[in-house]
Design an enzyme around this catalytic site. Structure first.
Site, PDB file in Angstrom:
ATOM      1  N   ARG A  41      34.137  39.442  64.518  1.00  0.00           N
ATOM      2  CA  ARG A  41      33.200  38.583  63.806  1.00  0.00           C
ATOM      3  C   ARG A  41      32.755  39.297  62.539  1.00  0.00           C
ATOM      4  NH1 ARG A  41      27.724  37.407  63.257  1.00  0.00           N
ATOM      5  NH2 ARG A  41      27.247  35.174  63.162  1.00  0.00           N
ATOM      6  N   SER A 110      32.161  26.819  70.179  1.00  0.00           N
ATOM      7  CA  SER A 110      30.739  26.930  70.440  1.00  0.00           C
ATOM      8  C   SER A 110      30.174  25.549  70.747  1.00  0.00           C
ATOM      9  CB  SER A 110      30.008  27.514  69.222  1.00  0.00           C
ATOM     10  OG  SER A 110      30.346  28.867  69.031  1.00  0.00           O
ATOM     11  N   LYS A 140      21.035  36.789  66.761  1.00  0.00           N
ATOM     12  CA  LYS A 140      20.743  35.478  66.196  1.00  0.00           C
ATOM     13  C   LYS A 140      19.414  34.979  66.775  1.00  0.00           C
ATOM     14  CE  LYS A 140      25.467  33.923  65.286  1.00  0.00           C
ATOM     15  NZ  LYS A 140      26.441  32.808  65.498  1.00  0.00           N
TER      16      LYS A 140
END
Length: 208
Positions: A41, A110, A140
């Protein structure tokens, strides 16, 4: 090589690393500890660095026969011959990703806390469904919350379920008991003083 989704500890690389050797070394430690899948990521715009990094990570993952999944970027996944891609709500469609990567690619989606998104993804050919944040996430902090009971409901769709968000050694078993096939973990692995030991502790959760 054809890759299959591997239930278990699914590690996600942190955003910033000072050197490529440090990143690949720490990913290797996680794999030695029992991680079954790795997601790269990275939100930078340095295409040459991203390709160099993913090619190096793929070599490490291949040593352990662990799929390398690229977050958000099917083109990069194709260029580095990764096992697949993970898509969010603002990314290309599953159909487009499949056209780029082929029929054998692992495509994860997701679903946040939405069973309808999960059902749509399954009908479009997704290989696994990710739900979260199941706990408060330091990575997050503003992420949508997904109650644990949604994991069990999602499992009825028939695809592997990945729990993500704020997962630690203390709460990981709760997500597995709720229905998660895999735990997607970043901080609890890559900030640990002993990465291999931390990964091994997670991996034991499925055995117990």
């Amino acid at each position: 090589m054809k890759y299959l989704f591997n239930p278990g500890l699914y590690v996600i690389t942190p955003q910033c690393y000072p050197t490529l050797n440090l990143l690949t070394g720490e990913v290797r430690l996680a794999l030695k500890g029992g991680a079954t899948m790795v997601q790269f990521r990275d939100k930078s715009n340095d295409d040459s660095w991203r390709l160099e990094t993913t090619e190096a990570l793929k070599q490490v993952c291949d040593e352990f026969e662990a799929p390398l999944i690229i977050n958000d970027d099917a083109e990069l996944a194709s260029n580095c011959e990764a096992a697949g891609v993970h898509l969010g709500r603002d990314d290309i469609s599953i159909t487009e990703a499949r056209e780029i990567l082929g029929p054998d690619a692992i495509i994860g989606v997701s679903c946040y806390n939405s069973l309808s998104l999960a059902q749509a993804a399954a009908s479009e050919g997704a290989n696994y469904l990710a739900f979260g944040s199941v706990f408060q996430s330091g990575t997050k902090p503003d992420a949508v919350h997904c109650p644990l009971e949604k994991l069990g409901e999602a499992a009825e769709i028939g695809l592997p379920v990945v729990a993500i968000g704020g997962i630690t050694h203390d709460n990981g078993r709760a997500a597995i008991r709720a229905g998660a096939d895999s735990l997607a973990v970043s901080a609890a692995i890559f900030t640990a003083p002993d990465i291999r030991k931390a990964a091994k502790a997670f991996s034991k959760m499925w055995k117990s």
